[in-house]
Write an enzyme that holds these catalytic residues in place. Structure first.
Site, PDB file in Angstrom:
ATOM      1  N   TYR A  47     -48.153  -4.588  51.580  1.00  0.00           N
ATOM      2  CA  TYR A  47     -48.443  -5.709  52.488  1.00  0.00           C
ATOM      3  C   TYR A  47     -49.943  -5.692  52.737  1.00  0.00           C
ATOM      4  O   TYR A  47     -50.706  -5.072  52.002  1.00  0.00           O
ATOM      5  CB  TYR A  47     -47.596  -5.475  53.757  1.00  0.00           C
ATOM      6  N   ARG A  52     -53.801 -21.066  51.307  1.00  0.00           N
ATOM      7  CA  ARG A  52     -54.573 -20.300  52.305  1.00  0.00           C
ATOM      8  C   ARG A  52     -53.948 -18.912  52.368  1.00  0.00           C
ATOM      9  O   ARG A  52     -53.119 -18.631  53.221  1.00  0.00           O
ATOM     10  CB  ARG A  52     -54.527 -21.021  53.654  1.00  0.00           C
ATOM     11  N   LYS A 109     -43.953 -10.185  51.737  1.00  0.00           N
ATOM     12  CA  LYS A 109     -43.248 -10.493  52.999  1.00  0.00           C
ATOM     13  C   LYS A 109     -41.751 -10.206  52.853  1.00  0.00           C
ATOM     14  O   LYS A 109     -41.107  -9.723  53.771  1.00  0.00           O
ATOM     15  CB  LYS A 109     -43.442 -11.966  53.369  1.00  0.00           C
ATOM     16  N   GLU A 126     -45.188 -20.034  54.361  1.00  0.00           N
ATOM     17  CA  GLU A 126     -46.195 -18.983  54.491  1.00  0.00           C
ATOM     18  C   GLU A 126     -47.499 -19.391  53.827  1.00  0.00           C
ATOM     19  O   GLU A 126     -47.508 -19.852  52.678  1.00  0.00           O
ATOM     20  CB  GLU A 126     -45.657 -17.705  53.827  1.00  0.00           C
ATOM     21  N   ASP A 127     -48.572 -19.227  54.541  1.00  0.00           N
ATOM     22  CA  ASP A 127     -49.924 -19.366  54.006  1.00  0.00           C
ATOM     23  C   ASP A 127     -50.172 -20.701  53.299  1.00  0.00           C
ATOM     24  O   ASP A 127     -50.773 -20.751  52.215  1.00  0.00           O
ATOM     25  CB  ASP A 127     -50.254 -18.162  53.115  1.00  0.00           C
ATOM     26  N   ASP A 186     -44.326 -19.110  59.536  1.00  0.00           N
ATOM     27  CA  ASP A 186     -44.686 -17.779  60.014  1.00  0.00           C
ATOM     28  C   ASP A 186     -46.093 -17.751  60.606  1.00  0.00           C
ATOM     29  O   ASP A 186     -46.341 -17.058  61.589  1.00  0.00           O
ATOM     30  CB  ASP A 186     -44.578 -16.819  58.827  1.00  0.00           C
ATOM     31  N   ASP A 187     -47.027 -18.473  60.013  1.00  0.00           N
ATOM     32  CA  ASP A 187     -48.416 -18.393  60.473  1.00  0.00           C
ATOM     33  C   ASP A 187     -48.601 -19.078  61.820  1.00  0.00           C
ATOM     34  O   ASP A 187     -49.417 -18.644  62.632  1.00  0.00           O
ATOM     35  CB  ASP A 187     -49.352 -19.013  59.424  1.00  0.00           C
ATOM     36  N   ASN A 220     -56.792 -11.314  58.556  1.00  0.00           N
ATOM     37  CA  ASN A 220     -56.414 -10.447  57.427  1.00  0.00           C
ATOM     38  C   ASN A 220     -57.127 -10.877  56.168  1.00  0.00           C
ATOM     39  O   ASN A 220     -57.488 -12.057  56.043  1.00  0.00           O
ATOM     40  CB  ASN A 220     -54.904 -10.560  57.183  1.00  0.00           C
TER      41      ASN A 220
HETATM   42  N1  LIG Z   1     -52.350 -11.048  62.439  1.00  0.00           N
HETATM   43  C1  LIG Z   1     -51.488 -11.911  61.996  1.00  0.00           C
HETATM   44  O1  LIG Z   1     -50.272 -11.711  62.089  1.00  0.00           O
HETATM   45  C2  LIG Z   1     -51.980 -13.182  61.395  1.00  0.00           C
HETATM   46  C3  LIG Z   1     -51.094 -14.257  61.262  1.00  0.00           C
HETATM   47  C4  LIG Z   1     -51.537 -15.453  60.709  1.00  0.00           C
HETATM   48  C5  LIG Z   1     -52.856 -15.559  60.289  1.00  0.00           C
HETATM   49  N2  LIG Z   1     -53.675 -14.484  60.398  1.00  0.00           N
HETATM   50  C6  LIG Z   1     -55.044 -14.557  59.908  1.00  0.00           C
HETATM   51  O2  LIG Z   1     -55.755 -15.514  60.647  1.00  0.00           O
HETATM   52  C7  LIG Z   1     -56.789 -16.050  59.854  1.00  0.00           C
HETATM   53  C8  LIG Z   1     -56.815 -17.541  60.023  1.00  0.00           C
HETATM   54  O3  LIG Z   1     -55.623 -18.116  59.583  1.00  0.00           O
HETATM   55  P1  LIG Z   1     -55.366 -19.679  59.787  1.00  0.00           P
HETATM   56  O4  LIG Z   1     -54.099 -20.005  59.122  1.00  0.00           O
HETATM   57  O5  LIG Z   1     -55.485 -20.054  61.202  1.00  0.00           O
HETATM   58  O6  LIG Z   1     -56.589 -20.250  58.953  1.00  0.00           O
HETATM   59  P2  LIG Z   1     -57.270 -21.630  59.059  1.00  0.00           P
HETATM   60  O7  LIG Z   1     -58.140 -21.790  57.908  1.00  0.00           O
HETATM   61  O8  LIG Z   1     -56.238 -22.647  59.370  1.00  0.00           O
HETATM   62  O9  LIG Z   1     -58.189 -21.513  60.371  1.00  0.00           O
HETATM   63  C9  LIG Z   1     -59.378 -20.828  60.465  1.00  0.00           C
HETATM   64  C10 LIG Z   1     -60.116 -21.317  61.685  1.00  0.00           C
HETATM   65  O10 LIG Z   1     -61.245 -20.500  61.895  1.00  0.00           O
HETATM   66  C11 LIG Z   1     -62.391 -21.318  62.065  1.00  0.00           C
HETATM   67  N3  LIG Z   1     -63.532 -20.553  61.601  1.00  0.00           N
HETATM   68  C12 LIG Z   1     -63.802 -20.117  60.346  1.00  0.00           C
HETATM   69  N4  LIG Z   1     -64.964 -19.438  60.336  1.00  0.00           N
HETATM   70  C13 LIG Z   1     -65.421 -19.460  61.603  1.00  0.00           C
HETATM   71  C14 LIG Z   1     -66.564 -18.939  62.225  1.00  0.00           C
HETATM   72  N5  LIG Z   1     -67.471 -18.256  61.541  1.00  0.00           N
HETATM   73  N6  LIG Z   1     -66.722 -19.142  63.537  1.00  0.00           N
HETATM   74  C15 LIG Z   1     -65.802 -19.832  64.236  1.00  0.00           C
HETATM   75  N7  LIG Z   1     -64.705 -20.342  63.708  1.00  0.00           N
HETATM   76  C16 LIG Z   1     -64.514 -20.157  62.400  1.00  0.00           C
HETATM   77  C17 LIG Z   1     -62.106 -22.565  61.266  1.00  0.00           C
HETATM   78  O11 LIG Z   1     -62.891 -23.650  61.737  1.00  0.00           O
HETATM   79  C18 LIG Z   1     -60.628 -22.744  61.561  1.00  0.00           C
HETATM   80  O12 LIG Z   1     -60.465 -23.406  62.792  1.00  0.00           O
HETATM   81  C19 LIG Z   1     -56.526 -15.562  58.429  1.00  0.00           C
HETATM   82  O13 LIG Z   1     -57.398 -14.506  58.144  1.00  0.00           O
HETATM   83  C20 LIG Z   1     -55.126 -15.027  58.481  1.00  0.00           C
HETATM   84  O14 LIG Z   1     -54.953 -13.950  57.609  1.00  0.00           O
HETATM   85  C21 LIG Z   1     -53.270 -13.313  60.944  1.00  0.00           C
HETATM   86  O1  LIG Z   2     -49.718 -11.786  55.968  1.00  0.00           O
HETATM   87  C1  LIG Z   2     -50.069 -11.210  57.008  1.00  0.00           C
HETATM   88  O2  LIG Z   2     -50.364 -10.015  57.027  1.00  0.00           O
HETATM   89  C2  LIG Z   2     -50.088 -11.938  58.312  1.00  0.00           C
HETATM   90  C3  LIG Z   2     -50.234 -13.397  58.258  1.00  0.00           C
HETATM   91  O3  LIG Z   2     -49.089 -14.060  57.852  1.00  0.00           O
HETATM   92  C4  LIG Z   2     -51.446 -13.878  57.540  1.00  0.00           C
HETATM   93  O4  LIG Z   2     -51.378 -14.943  56.931  1.00  0.00           O
HETATM   94  O5  LIG Z   2     -52.471 -13.220  57.626  1.00  0.00           O
HETATM   95 MG   LIG Z   3     -49.416 -15.662  56.602  1.00  0.00          MG
END
Ligand SMILES: NC(=O)c1ccc[n+]([C@@H]2O[C@H](COP(=O)([O-])OP(=O)(O)OC[C@H]3O[C@@H](n4cnc5c(N)ncnc54)[C@H](O)[C@@H]3O)[C@@H](O)[C@H]2O)c1
Ligand SMILES: O=C(O)C[C@H](O)C(=O)O
Ligand SMILES: [Mg+2]
Length: 658
Positions: free
Chosen positions: A189, A242, A260, A331-332, A354-355, A504
């Site tokens: 993962y 994404r 996943k 997802e993504d 999931d996101d 991530n």
């Molecule tokens: N921890 C978890 O369980 C988990 C779950 C889902 C997503 N994520 C992570 O969250 C991140 C974002 O996912 P998402 O689906 O929302 O992506 P996304 O592309 O939809 O959103 C990213 C956001 O960040 C903003 N952004 C990018 N660079 C920036 C900067 N330098 N300053 C300010 N804002 C900035 C963009 O404008 C956008 O609003 C990814 O890295 C993903 O892996 C983590």
């Molecule tokens: O895949 C992960 O580890 C969490 C989340 O779904 C992501 O998109 O980052």
């Molecule tokens: Mg995801």
């Protein structure tokens, strides 16, 4: 009666055909696992046979006979497949009933028990001589695998080894993963899966998913039916647009559904034969992929949003028709599509994102514990979100729901959130065209001021919590984190900042654990999306203090949400099923974890957490009227309470035995 290739059985041997239960939620109890394995084995055999002797050459009368013997009606009810497929099943049923050759057993990952086969099994299954003499249990076999993994130098090499184990011996793979979660999860993962996705086309050795390209859109049903395991119960689907914080990886993003789903099995006990990873290939905007001669996807630009929408409609319709019991996890997908598809399909199909929703629930689950530790009362919390994409908005909305459930008006709840994106604080009068999903949180109380940097926003808001979902490494700088700490503890009351760099993989985290601890003088309440190691710091008097990070990753909820939805036979995944998963997670910490100041259960206990999440999700499905389980079943559980429901869940989950 004409004989089949590889068959020397007399007709009396098939007088008690194995039946296939039409309603089996199988795959979880040991009995049903066997039935699955049998079915899977049937398919392996059919492949072997058809390669040597195409079906067309088989005597049609024999096929008819086999169909009759294999109880065609039952089978048709079960598979809802085309007559051709039923015929194939019927034929192979007939064959495998009598023909399980030793090497076939060893070559079938769901059958293979490695060195655990007993002497009797070895004789019975024609394995004598095909295995070394020793007989070993799970301990020895996992010890051997761990020894190899630990000598491999890179995470990718470790991943490849594990992937090989999975394709040979599923039980061994899951034993390794379940019993060594802290060490193995980062390999199958995040973060390793991110590197795997980046190189997927080069690393590829064998298919592990369904690869459905938009060019083959007229054959979606056929492709789904080609999946060799019957009646999948959970599907994770991506379009690769994404992938984690790595952007558009096209078909290479398939590593995410594969990873996943491995966690669906390891963390929630869904039988591996009931999981279905899918990548929808709609082209890619990734120039590196498009130029890579080894790239495995369609070598063309991503199709338009409208065209993909139609394709997605077709896919969802086909998936619901071919696998009516299957829950679909999106997802993504890039933000716009993620929100659109969730809105479009949530009331029509069994699905969730999931996101947006899983991440919302997992962060809420951790936030509840974090607030308790912070010393800042819940009413006084002020939250800045860096990143306003699918995850940022999804999380903020889930937290708004939490506040409204605690009695705040929706407006008052929403006012606790300040969302920041690449252009600064999201405000109504910022002057750019806001994406639809950001509008809900656009501030109107900024008196015409615009705040372009995170420092400016922190200075203005004085937040108590800072959440990072930007997919951008290092945006939580030292000055940002120190400003957060100062704004939380302005009164010197020992209040602690909540800092969640959740992006991530690790290379995209907004800051590291070590930085967070150092810049807050050890006061931080920290959770990251991918796992950081503990950090040991020297105190002023020369002592060493070790700090332990939390992993705030949706893996703590999506497996339980999916399992709960499946076991409740939920017709839809409702908002309250998602919300409940957060509350259940918050309540899943044990005394030791609470004592240690953790806000999520230790990753070794993710299976315990999933059980609690699944139980509560099932109950929420019942409350919302979407559970299709018989009334009598619910009456029994309502009479006997949680232990009875938990017993049912435990009886229906997969625990690999070697
Ligand atoms: N921890 C978890 O369980 C988990 C779950 C889902 C997503 N994520 C992570 O969250 C991140 C974002 O996912 P998402 O689906 O929302 O992506 P996304 O592309 O939809 O959103 C990213 C956001 O960040 C903003 N952004 C990018 N660079 C920036 C900067 N330098 N300053 C300010 N804002 C900035 C963009 O404008 C956008 O609003 C990814 O890295 C993903 O892996 C983590
Ligand atoms: O895949 C992960 O580890 C969490 C989340 O779904 C992501 O998109 O980052
Ligand atoms: Mg995801």
């Amino acid at each position: 009666m004409a004989s089949y290739p590889y068959s020397s059985t007399s007709s009396s041997d098939i007088s008690t055909p194995r039946s296939i239960s039409p309603s089996s939620s199988a795959g979880r109890s040991s009995q049903s696992s066997v039935s699955n394995i049998n079915k899977r084995m049937s398919i392996s055999s059919s492949r072997r046979i058809s390669a040597a002797n195409p079906m067309s050459s088989v005597d049609i009368a024999t096929i008819e006979e086999a169909m009759r013997m294999a109880n065609l009606d039952t089978m048709r009810g079960y598979t809802q497949n085309t007559p051709g497929e039923v015929r194939q099943h019927a034929t192979t049923e007939y064959l495998t009933q009598n023909q399980a050759l030793g090497y076939q057993v060893l070559n079938e990952p769901l059958w293979n028990k490695g060195l655990s086969f007993t002497p009797e099994q070895r004789v019975h299954k024609n394995l004598t001589g095909l295995l070394p003499h020793v007989m070993e249990g799970a301990d020895k076999q996992t010890e051997r695998a761990l020894k190899v993994i630990r000598t491999r130098q890179t995470s990718i090499d470790k991943y490849l080894y594990l992937s090989n184990v999975k394709s040979n011996n599923v039980d061994l793979f899951y034993r390794l993963l379940i019993d060594n979660a802290r060490e193995m999860m980062p390999l199958v993962y995040t973060p390793t899966i991110g590197d795997v996705c980046l190189q997927y086309s080069t690393l590829y050795t064998r298919p592990e998913a369904l690869y459905i390209s938009i060019k083959q859109r007229r054959s979606i049903r056929t492709m789904l039916r080609n999946w060799p395991y019957p009646n999948p119960e959970i599907c994770v689907v991506t379009d690769g647009s994404r992938i984690l914080g790595l952007g558009d990886l096209g078909v290479n993003g398939v590593g995410i559904p594969i990873g996943k789903l491995a966690l669906y099995t390891a963390a929630a006990g869904i039988h591996p034969g009931k999981t279905l990873p899918i990548v929808l290939d709609c082209g890619t905007a990734n120039e590196t992929n498009l130029k890579d001669p080894l790239y495995l996807g369609m070598r063309s630009k991503r199709v338009s949003v409208a065209e993909q929408q139609t394709f997605m409609d077709e896919f969802m319709e086909a998936a619901a028709e071919v696998f009516p019991n299957m829950v679909v996890q999106f997802e993504d997908f890039e933000s716009e599509k993620a929100f659109n598809y969730l809105d479009r399909y949530r009331n029509k199909y069994k699905c969730f994102n999931d996101d947006i929703q899983g991440t919302g629930a997992v962060v809420l689950g951790g936030y509840i514990g974090a607030v308790n530790l912070s010393g800042v009362p819940i009413e006084e919390q002020r939250l800045v979100f860096m990143g306003a994409g699918s995850a940022g908005v999804g999380v903020a909305k889930q937290l708004v729901e939490y506040y409204t459930k605690r009695g705040l008006s929706e407006q008052a709840a929403r006012d606790k959130f300040w969302l920041v994106d690449t252009k600064g604080l999201v405000t109504k009068d910022r002057g750019d065209k806001l994406a639809e999903h950001k509008k809900y949180f656009a501030r109107t109380d900024n008196n015409g001021h615009q705040f372009r940097t995170l420092e400016e926003v922190i200075e203005y808001v004085k937040p108590t919590a800072l959440v990072g979902l930007t997919a951008t490494f290092g945006v939580f700088t030292e000055s940002v984190v120190r400003a957060l700490k100062a704004s939380v503890d302005a009164g010197g009351l020992g209040r602690r900042p909540i800092l969640f760099p959740l992006s991530n993989p690790l290379t995209k985290a907004e800051c590291t654990f070590e930085q967070a601890v150092t810049w807050t003088d050890g006061t931080v309440i920290f959770a990251s999306g991918s796992p950081f190691s503990p950090f040991t710091a020297k105190t002023g008097d020369g002592h060493a203090v070790t700090y332990h990070p939390n992993q705030g990753n949706n893996v703590y909820v999506f497996p339980g949400i999916g399992l709960g939805a499946i076991l409740a036979k939920a017709g839809r995944v409702t908002d309250s099923m998602i919300y409940t998963s957060a509350a259940a997670l918050a309540g899943a910490l044990n005394a030791d974890e609470i004592h240690k100041g953790l806000i999520y259960p230790r990753i070794e206990r993710v299976r315990d957490a999933s059980l609690v999440v699944a139980r509560e999700v099932m109950k929420a499905a019942r409350r919302d009227g979407v559970s299709m389980l018989p009334e009598a079943q619910w009456n029994e559980w309502e009479e006997w309470g949680d232990p009875a429901l938990e017993k049912y869940i435990k009886e229906h989950i997969y625990d690999p035995v070697l």
